[in-house]
Motif scaffolding. Structure first.
Motif, short mmCIF file in Angstrom:
data_model
loop_
_atom_site.label_atom_id
_atom_site.label_comp_id
_atom_site.label_asym_id
_atom_site.label_seq_id
_atom_site.Cartn_x
_atom_site.Cartn_y
_atom_site.Cartn_z
N GLU A 1 63.54 19.08 9.28
CA GLU A 1 62.57 19.77 8.42
C GLU A 1 63.18 20.86 7.55
O GLU A 1 62.68 21.11 6.45
N LYS A 2 64.24 21.52 8.03
CA LYS A 2 64.82 22.65 7.31
C LYS A 2 66.22 22.37 6.77
O LYS A 2 66.76 23.19 6.03
N GLY A 3 66.80 21.26 7.16
CA GLY A 3 68.14 20.93 6.68
C GLY A 3 69.22 21.83 7.25
O GLY A 3 70.24 22.09 6.58
N VAL A 4 69.04 22.32 8.48
CA VAL A 4 70.01 23.22 9.10
C VAL A 4 71.39 22.57 9.16
O VAL A 4 71.52 21.40 9.54
N GLU A 5 72.43 23.33 8.79
CA GLU A 5 73.79 22.80 8.71
C GLU A 5 74.73 23.39 9.75
O GLU A 5 75.87 22.94 9.87
N MET A 6 74.28 24.40 10.51
CA MET A 6 75.11 24.94 11.58
C MET A 6 74.21 25.58 12.63
O MET A 6 73.18 26.19 12.30
N LEU A 7 74.61 25.42 13.90
CA LEU A 7 73.84 25.98 15.01
C LEU A 7 74.67 27.01 15.76
O LEU A 7 75.89 26.86 15.89
N PHE A 8 74.00 28.04 16.27
CA PHE A 8 74.63 29.09 17.07
C PHE A 8 73.86 29.21 18.38
O PHE A 8 72.62 29.18 18.39
N VAL A 9 74.58 29.39 19.49
CA VAL A 9 73.96 29.56 20.81
C VAL A 9 74.50 30.82 21.46
O VAL A 9 75.71 30.96 21.66
N ASP A 10 73.62 31.76 21.80
CA ASP A 10 74.03 33.03 22.38
C ASP A 10 73.28 33.25 23.72
O ASP A 10 72.15 33.71 23.72
N TYR A 11 73.86 32.92 24.90
CA TYR A 11 75.17 32.34 25.02
C TYR A 11 75.15 31.21 26.04
O TYR A 11 74.13 31.03 26.74
N LEU A 12 76.24 30.47 26.16
CA LEU A 12 76.30 29.21 26.90
C LEU A 12 75.89 29.34 28.36
O LEU A 12 75.10 28.53 28.88
N GLN A 13 76.41 30.36 29.07
CA GLN A 13 76.15 30.45 30.51
C GLN A 13 74.71 30.81 30.85
O GLN A 13 74.32 30.79 32.01
N LEU A 14 73.90 31.15 29.85
CA LEU A 14 72.48 31.43 30.09
C LEU A 14 71.62 30.17 29.98
O LEU A 14 70.42 30.22 30.26
N MET A 15 72.21 29.06 29.58
CA MET A 15 71.47 27.80 29.54
C MET A 15 71.23 27.30 30.97
O MET A 15 72.04 27.56 31.86
N ARG A 16 70.14 26.60 31.15
CA ARG A 16 69.80 26.09 32.48
C ARG A 16 69.29 24.66 32.37
O ARG A 16 68.69 24.26 31.37
N ILE A 17 69.54 23.89 33.43
CA ILE A 17 68.98 22.54 33.55
C ILE A 17 68.05 22.58 34.76
O ILE A 17 68.51 22.68 35.90
N LYS A 18 66.75 22.53 34.53
CA LYS A 18 65.77 22.78 35.59
C LYS A 18 65.91 21.82 36.76
O LYS A 18 65.71 22.19 37.91
N SER A 19 66.25 20.58 36.48
CA SER A 19 66.31 19.59 37.55
C SER A 19 67.70 19.45 38.13
O SER A 19 67.96 18.53 38.91
N HIS A 20 68.63 20.34 37.77
CA HIS A 20 70.02 20.20 38.21
C HIS A 20 70.14 20.47 39.71
O HIS A 20 69.62 21.45 40.23
N LYS A 21 70.88 19.59 40.39
CA LYS A 21 71.02 19.70 41.84
C LYS A 21 72.41 20.17 42.26
O LYS A 21 72.62 20.53 43.41
N GLY A 22 73.38 20.14 41.34
CA GLY A 22 74.75 20.49 41.69
C GLY A 22 75.01 21.98 41.65
O GLY A 22 74.09 22.80 41.56
#
Length: 478
Positions: A301-322
């Motif tokens: 919809e916006k034609g975004v050409e670059m993504l930023f994530v602040d920061y990686l270790q704060l991401m979570r996978i809710k169903s992750h078992k490991g």
């Protein structure tokens, strides 16, 4: 029938594609399009297709006789209608000319059935008072995402098209999203599409400020960017970006302590700032799937050409078992997949372990310092470490000039899949959330050797310093 409505299906087309696969040599094309998915609505048709795939995997011939014999061995020939049914399938089509078109229709029917299945599950679980609706939505998104990934599988590209891409890039001065720093731009020639860029540092080094610097520089050039802010709210992040844009102390903006002159300047720049093509999503603990859905929407919809994530270790996978390390590995692999699928560079900020703090000298980071690293080093195309010796009260750089470190930072390219590693020194004004070039960068010559920082000596105490829990100082604003 479901709720009085016919379930999406096309039995005549199922018979047509099976007949083309068995009697007209279309088996390999059908398997290329479908793989191992259960796209056939009628169980008998699915049983025949499974046999075709088994024969194909064994490199055996696929015709009326071999399929019949395979079904006999499985005890399924009579169940599917016997040899008469197989003969009838082959007589219904004269060629495999329309096989791909017919298979695409069957794929659409399959996706519709999966959507109904997921919808029914949501409806059923929604009535359960004990169910977690967020886990339910996550599971539903995941199931539909797997189907869409299969449906939109990327076909192999012919070699001539790949060669043409190389020459198209050769005719462009800048092949990626430009950096705000000339020294870095000289080294990278922009952040390249499909690349995962890791910007790693200890708290207080300025990694968020550098991310803001790069995002604003791209937006000022009219390049739409998307930012996933897992640590700060959209308001906090926008305040820091506005400080950079207006060159006003970020603390004054955040704490509403600007004077009359600064307030007038902010009002003058407000309209231009608000028109920048920057999009922020500030959900904490976002999952890779949620990030992919939002990023895909921005791209579409916006034609975004670059993504930023602040920061990686704060991401979570809710169903992750490991364990946590495996979870971070899965997140970094997902970000690399998103970069490739959306054809955009993705810059993810990352936290380093406390091992850096007990290291002597410049306290320069190394790849093993990537906190909860998992496969970050493997997934990343580019890894940059940010260091401000001034923070550690180190007054001089460890080069021949022994120049002062005040107001300066080192960006060390520790891994570069498409080029040479090395470091450059830039200026920084963290009170304005800014990084800038130092005078004299133009003097770089093509044959000048890159400065490669010395690798710190191994430290037997590093293991003790490794801590996979979030640091107490992780909430620092930079």
């Amino acid at each position: 029938m479901t709720n009085g409505k016919k379930i999406p299906q096309a039995l005549d087309l199922e018979e047509s594609v099976l007949g083309a696969a068995i009697g007209c040599g279309g088996a390999s094309e059908l398997i290329e399009l479908v793989g191992r998915e259960k796209i056939f609505f009628k169980p008998e048709h699915q049983a025949i297709y499974d046999v075709i795939v088994d024969l194909y995997e064994k490199s055996e011939g696929i015709d009326l006789l071999t399929v019949s014999q395979a079904l006999i061995k499985l005890g399924k020939l009579e169940a599917i209608g016997g040899n008469i049914f197989l003969v009838d399938l082959c007589q219904k089509v004269a060629s495999a000319a329309h096989l791909e078109f017919h298979t695409r229709i069957l794929q659409q029917m399959y996706v519709k059935r999966k959507a109904i299945e997921v919808g029914d599950k949501i409806t059923k679980e929604a009535y359960n008072e004990e169910s977690d609706i967020f886990e339910l939505l996550e599971s539903s998104y995941s199931n539909l995402d797997k189907v869409s990934d299969w449906l939109l599988v990327k076909k192999p590209t012919d070699f001539k098209s790949v060669v043409n891409k190389i020459f198209e890039a050769a005719n462009e001065e800048v092949t990626g999203v430009p950096s705000s720093l000339e020294r870095l731009q000289y080294k990278l020639n922009g952040y390249q599409k499909t690349n995962l860029i890791i910007l790693a540092a200890r708290p207080g080094m300025g990694k968020t400020a550098l991310m803001i610097n790069e995002a604003l520089a791209a937006a000022k050039r009219g390049i739409p960017v998307g930012i996933f802010s897992l640590e700060m709210s959209d308001k906090e992040l926008a305040a820091r970006m506005f400080a950079n844009f207006c060159q006003i102390n970020v603390e004054k903006i955040s704490l509403n302590k600007v004077d009359k002159f600064e307030l007038r300047l902010m009002n003058e720049k407000r309209e231009a700032f608000s028109k920048l093509p920057i999009y922020i999503h500030d959900k904490p603990a976002i999952s890779p799937l949620e990030l992919k859905i939002q990023a895909s929407k921005w791209k579409r919809e916006k034609g975004v050409e670059m993504l930023f994530v602040d920061y990686l270790q704060l991401m979570r996978i809710k169903s992750h078992k490991g364990n946590r390390e495996q979870e971070v590995s899965d997140c970094s692999a997902a970000l690399k997949g998103i970069a490739k699928e959306l054809d955009v560079p993705v810059m993810a900020l990352a936290q380093l372990s406390r091992a850096v703090e007990i290291r002597g000298g410049m306290k320069r980071p190394i790849l093993s310092d990537l906190r909860e690293s998992g496969s970050i080093e493997q997934d990343a195309d580019l890894i940059m470490f940010l260091l401000r010796p001034e923070y550690y009260k180190v007054d001089e750089w460890d080069d021949d000039q022994r120049s002062p470190t005040a107001g300066q930072a080192e960006i060390n390219i520790a891994k570069f899949r498409n080029g040479k590693v090395g470091a450059c020194v830039v200026g920084c004004k963290l009170e304005f959330m800014q990084f800038h070039d130092l005078n004299g960068w133009e003097e770089i010559e093509e044959n000048e050797e890159e400065f490669i920082p010395p690798v710190p000596e191994p430290n037997s105490n590093l293991a003790e310093a490794w801590d996979t829990q979030q640091d107490d100082d992780d909430d620092m604003p930079f």
